[in-house]
Design a protein around this motif. Structure first.
Motif, PDB file in Angstrom:
ATOM      1  N   LEU A  73       0.829  -1.205   0.000  1.00 51.54           N
ATOM      2  CA  LEU A  73       0.000   0.000   0.000  1.00 51.54           C
ATOM      3  C   LEU A  73       0.865   1.256   0.000  1.00 51.54           C
ATOM      4  O   LEU A  73       0.573   2.230  -0.705  1.00 51.54           O
ATOM      5  CB  LEU A  73      -0.915  -0.013   1.229  1.00 51.54           C
ATOM      6  CG  LEU A  73      -1.897   1.153   1.361  1.00 51.54           C
ATOM      7  CD1 LEU A  73      -2.934   1.094   0.249  1.00 51.54           C
ATOM      8  CD2 LEU A  73      -2.581   1.129   2.722  1.00 51.54           C
ATOM      9  N   GLY A  74       1.932   1.249   0.776  1.00 54.99           N
ATOM     10  CA  GLY A  74       2.823   2.397   0.814  1.00 54.99           C
ATOM     11  C   GLY A  74       3.472   2.669  -0.536  1.00 54.99           C
ATOM     12  O   GLY A  74       3.629   3.830  -0.938  1.00 54.99           O
ATOM     13  N   ALA A  75       3.844   1.602  -1.249  1.00 59.19           N
ATOM     14  CA  ALA A  75       4.436   1.764  -2.575  1.00 59.19           C
ATOM     15  C   ALA A  75       3.436   2.387  -3.546  1.00 59.19           C
ATOM     16  O   ALA A  75       3.801   3.229  -4.378  1.00 59.19           O
ATOM     17  CB  ALA A  75       4.918   0.407  -3.101  1.00 59.19           C
ATOM     18  N   VAL A  76       2.175   1.997  -3.436  1.00 52.73           N
ATOM     19  CA  VAL A  76       1.122   2.562  -4.296  1.00 52.73           C
ATOM     20  C   VAL A  76       0.949   4.055  -4.016  1.00 52.73           C
ATOM     21  O   VAL A  76       0.849   4.865  -4.942  1.00 52.73           O
ATOM     22  CB  VAL A  76      -0.211   1.811  -4.080  1.00 52.73           C
ATOM     23  CG1 VAL A  76      -1.358   2.543  -4.773  1.00 52.73           C
ATOM     24  CG2 VAL A  76      -0.112   0.385  -4.591  1.00 52.73           C
ATOM     25  N   VAL A  77       0.933   4.423  -2.743  1.00 54.06           N
ATOM     26  CA  VAL A  77       0.779   5.832  -2.371  1.00 54.06           C
ATOM     27  C   VAL A  77       1.940   6.665  -2.915  1.00 54.06           C
ATOM     28  O   VAL A  77       1.745   7.746  -3.474  1.00 54.06           O
ATOM     29  CB  VAL A  77       0.683   5.979  -0.833  1.00 54.06           C
ATOM     30  CG1 VAL A  77       0.769   7.453  -0.426  1.00 54.06           C
ATOM     31  CG2 VAL A  77      -0.607   5.360  -0.316  1.00 54.06           C
ATOM     32  N   GLU A  78       3.146   6.160  -2.762  1.00 53.36           N
ATOM     33  CA  GLU A  78       4.308   6.898  -3.255  1.00 53.36           C
ATOM     34  C   GLU A  78       4.268   7.046  -4.775  1.00 53.36           C
ATOM     35  O   GLU A  78       4.551   8.120  -5.314  1.00 53.36           O
ATOM     36  CB  GLU A  78       5.597   6.194  -2.830  1.00 53.36           C
ATOM     37  CG  GLU A  78       6.871   6.990  -3.059  1.00 53.36           C
ATOM     38  CD  GLU A  78       7.375   6.934  -4.488  1.00 53.36           C
ATOM     39  OE1 GLU A  78       8.027   7.910  -4.924  1.00 53.36           O
ATOM     40  OE2 GLU A  78       7.122   5.906  -5.168  1.00 53.36           O
ATOM     41  N   ARG A  79       3.900   5.964  -5.457  1.00 47.57           N
ATOM     42  CA  ARG A  79       3.917   5.979  -6.925  1.00 47.57           C
ATOM     43  C   ARG A  79       2.829   6.882  -7.490  1.00 47.57           C
ATOM     44  O   ARG A  79       3.064   7.632  -8.453  1.00 47.57           O
ATOM     45  CB  ARG A  79       3.740   4.551  -7.471  1.00 47.57           C
ATOM     46  CG  ARG A  79       3.810   4.463  -8.989  1.00 47.57           C
ATOM     47  CD  ARG A  79       5.176   4.872  -9.467  1.00 47.57           C
ATOM     48  NE  ARG A  79       5.262   4.892 -10.920  1.00 47.57           N
ATOM     49  CZ  ARG A  79       4.937   5.922 -11.682  1.00 47.57           C
ATOM     50  NH1 ARG A  79       4.477   7.044 -11.119  1.00 47.57           N
ATOM     51  NH2 ARG A  79       5.064   5.872 -12.982  1.00 47.57           N
ATOM     52  N   LEU A  80       1.641   6.850  -6.902  1.00 50.17           N
ATOM     53  CA  LEU A  80       0.520   7.609  -7.454  1.00 50.17           C
ATOM     54  C   LEU A  80       0.418   9.028  -6.893  1.00 50.17           C
ATOM     55  O   LEU A  80       0.023   9.943  -7.610  1.00 50.17           O
ATOM     56  CB  LEU A  80      -0.799   6.863  -7.188  1.00 50.17           C
ATOM     57  CG  LEU A  80      -0.958   5.484  -7.819  1.00 50.17           C
ATOM     58  CD1 LEU A  80      -2.315   4.900  -7.460  1.00 50.17           C
ATOM     59  CD2 LEU A  80      -0.795   5.558  -9.331  1.00 50.17           C
ATOM     60  N   GLY A  81       0.766   9.182  -5.620  1.00 55.94           N
ATOM     61  CA  GLY A  81       0.515  10.459  -4.987  1.00 55.94           C
ATOM     62  C   GLY A  81       1.718  11.350  -4.782  1.00 55.94           C
ATOM     63  O   GLY A  81       1.594  12.585  -4.797  1.00 55.94           O
ATOM     64  N   VAL A  82       2.892  10.757  -4.592  1.00 57.84           N
ATOM     65  CA  VAL A  82       4.061  11.554  -4.227  1.00 57.84           C
ATOM     66  C   VAL A  82       5.016  11.752  -5.393  1.00 57.84           C
ATOM     67  O   VAL A  82       5.454  12.884  -5.664  1.00 57.84           O
ATOM     68  CB  VAL A  82       4.808  10.894  -3.042  1.00 57.84           C
ATOM     69  CG1 VAL A  82       6.040  11.701  -2.664  1.00 57.84           C
ATOM     70  CG2 VAL A  82       3.872  10.763  -1.847  1.00 57.84           C
ATOM     71  N   ARG A  83       5.337  10.680  -6.099  1.00 57.97           N
ATOM     72  CA  ARG A  83       6.353  10.778  -7.156  1.00 57.97           C
ATOM     73  C   ARG A  83       6.017  11.799  -8.231  1.00 57.97           C
ATOM     74  O   ARG A  83       6.898  12.596  -8.621  1.00 57.97           O
ATOM     75  CB  ARG A  83       6.583   9.404  -7.788  1.00 57.97           C
ATOM     76  CG  ARG A  83       7.792   9.381  -8.722  1.00 57.97           C
ATOM     77  CD  ARG A  83       8.001   8.026  -9.359  1.00 57.97           C
ATOM     78  NE  ARG A  83       8.172   6.970  -8.360  1.00 57.97           N
ATOM     79  CZ  ARG A  83       8.424   5.703  -8.674  1.00 57.97           C
ATOM     80  NH1 ARG A  83       8.536   5.347  -9.958  1.00 57.97           N
ATOM     81  NH2 ARG A  83       8.554   4.802  -7.727  1.00 57.97           N
ATOM     82  N   PRO A  84       4.776  11.844  -8.754  1.00 57.58           N
ATOM     83  CA  PRO A  84       4.483  12.853  -9.789  1.00 57.58           C
ATOM     84  C   PRO A  84       4.679  14.281  -9.301  1.00 57.58           C
ATOM     85  O   PRO A  84       5.193  15.133 -10.029  1.00 57.58           O
ATOM     86  CB  PRO A  84       3.008  12.577 -10.130  1.00 57.58           C
ATOM     87  CG  PRO A  84       2.786  11.151  -9.745  1.00 57.58           C
ATOM     88  CD  PRO A  84       3.634  10.938  -8.528  1.00 57.58           C
ATOM     89  N   ALA A  85       4.279  14.548  -8.036  1.00 53.97           N
ATOM     90  CA  ALA A  85       4.417  15.900  -7.499  1.00 53.97           C
ATOM     91  C   ALA A  85       5.879  16.261  -7.293  1.00 53.97           C
ATOM     92  O   ALA A  85       6.309  17.382  -7.589  1.00 53.97           O
ATOM     93  CB  ALA A  85       3.644  16.020  -6.182  1.00 53.97           C
ATOM     94  N   VAL A  86       6.666  15.321  -6.779  1.00 52.12           N
ATOM     95  CA  VAL A  86       8.087  15.571  -6.559  1.00 52.12           C
ATOM     96  C   VAL A  86       8.817  15.750  -7.883  1.00 52.12           C
ATOM     97  O   VAL A  86       9.720  16.585  -8.008  1.00 52.12           O
ATOM     98  CB  VAL A  86       8.708  14.421  -5.745  1.00 52.12           C
ATOM     99  CG1 VAL A  86      10.225  14.573  -5.662  1.00 52.12           C
ATOM    100  CG2 VAL A  86       8.114  14.379  -4.336  1.00 52.12           C
ATOM    101  N   LYS A  87       8.400  14.989  -8.887  1.00 48.31           N
ATOM    102  CA  LYS A  87       9.056  15.039 -10.198  1.00 48.31           C
ATOM    103  C   LYS A  87       8.943  16.421 -10.833  1.00 48.31           C
ATOM    104  O   LYS A  87       9.884  16.898 -11.476  1.00 48.31           O
ATOM    105  CB  LYS A  87       8.448  13.971 -11.119  1.00 48.31           C
ATOM    106  CG  LYS A  87       9.174  13.814 -12.443  1.00 48.31           C
ATOM    107  CD  LYS A  87       8.596  12.665 -13.248  1.00 48.31           C
ATOM    108  CE  LYS A  87       9.351  12.469 -14.548  1.00 48.31           C
ATOM    109  NZ  LYS A  87       8.800  11.334 -15.342  1.00 48.31           N
ATOM    110  N   ILE A  88       7.791  17.068 -10.664  1.00 46.19           N
ATOM    111  CA  ILE A  88       7.604  18.395 -11.254  1.00 46.19           C
ATOM    112  C   ILE A  88       7.932  19.500 -10.246  1.00 46.19           C
ATOM    113  O   ILE A  88       7.648  20.670 -10.484  1.00 46.19           O
ATOM    114  CB  ILE A  88       6.164  18.577 -11.772  1.00 46.19           C
ATOM    115  CG1 ILE A  88       5.151  18.480 -10.619  1.00 46.19           C
ATOM    116  CG2 ILE A  88       5.849  17.577 -12.866  1.00 46.19           C
ATOM    117  CD1 ILE A  88       3.728  18.818 -11.029  1.00 46.19           C
TER     118      ILE A  88
END
Length: 290
Positions: A73-88
């Protein structure tokens, strides 16, 4: 005095639950300077998932399955919710994204398990034990021991394993860690996975002494966030001390003043710490070079 000690014992059990959740906040903040504001929903889903498994596996065999569930579940949250925001390089995108995922998880839970609170079977006897006149439930002892063992296990992982050392290196300096060949993105994902895993574990610890439902994690996560701020977002010891302070303060306030005011100490402590020491009781001020 006996009543006071009884209240302190109850407060310690509550405080360790806050500390276990706050520890998850500390893990993600250390590596990425971001937080999962759906941490309460990770706790709730862990408890409900465990409740579904218990009739088939029993409590003890259910635990490792819940840990795996929380990790994923934590991996899903990071992939969908955090990584896109951090990337931009969005400063606030990850906040809204993790909150949104938390709301989605809550709605999913309500549709699968319903809105009514459910009873979670206790793996231990429900008769209280007496120590010097202080009555303590066996499950409360398990909450304290389980939370401490979980945090110790994560600490040993960070000190002894290759991935753990990569987490520590990323926490110290993410840019330098990247230059040394560490895949910092995978490390951040790992920190989110461990964070959600600790929350799911906290869920199945606290569930037998509370009612289990889709709303059980919201208040716990909010108070755990206050604990993380009070103790210091970069200090594992800080979240333990902060959790104990808040848990004991709440039980004492609820008994000696009024249950209607038991949430007030956390807010007062939070405001006081932010006014006097914004980095938390055990936090370290960092001077940024511009």
């Amino acid at each position: 005095m006996q009543i006071f000690l009884q209240l302190v014992a109850s407060g310690v059990a509550v405080g360790m639950i806050y500390a276990a959740i706050a520890f998850g906040y500390q893990l993600t903040f250390a590596t990425s300077k971001t937080l999962n504001f759906g941490q309460g929903e990770a706790l709730m889903l862990g408890a409900l998932f465990g409740l579904t498994l218990v009739p088939f596996t029993g409590y003890w065999l259910m635990l490792p399955l819940v840990l795996v569930f929380g990790f994923a579940l934590g991996a899903v949250v990071e992939r969908l919710g955090v990584r896109p925001a951090v990337k931009i390089k969005s400063e606030y995108g990850w906040i809204m994204a993790t909150i949104a995922l938390g709301i989605i998880f809550k709605n999913v839970a309500e549709n699968i398990w319903g809105r009514d609170d459910l009873k979670f079977p206790s793996p231990l006897p429900e008769e209280a034990l007496t120590f010097g006149g202080v009555r303590v439930l066996p499950m409360e002892l398990m909450i304290v021991a389980g939370a401490l063992l979980m945090m110790l296990a994560v600490e040993l992982f960070n000190r002894r394993s290759i991935w753990g050392k990569a987490v520590v290196a990323t926490s110290n300096d993410i840019d330098a860690a990247g230059l040394m060949g560490i895949n910092t993105q995978k490390v951040i994902t790992l920190s989110y996975s461990i964070s959600a895993m600790t929350a799911a574990f906290a869920g199945v610890l606290v569930a037998p002494v509370t009612l289990t439902g889709a709303t059980m994690g919201s208040v716990l996560a909010l108070k755990a966030f206050a604990v993380a701020i009070i103790g210091g977002l970069e200090s594992g010891l800080g979240v333990i001390v902060g959790g104990l302070i808040l848990g004991i303060a709440e039980t004492l306030t609820g008994f000696y003043i009024s249950t209607g005011y038991k949430d007030v100490p956390g807010l007062i402590l939070l405001l006081a710490v932010l006014a006097v020491r914004p980095v938390g009781l055990f936090g370290k001020a960092v001077i940024k070079k511009v």
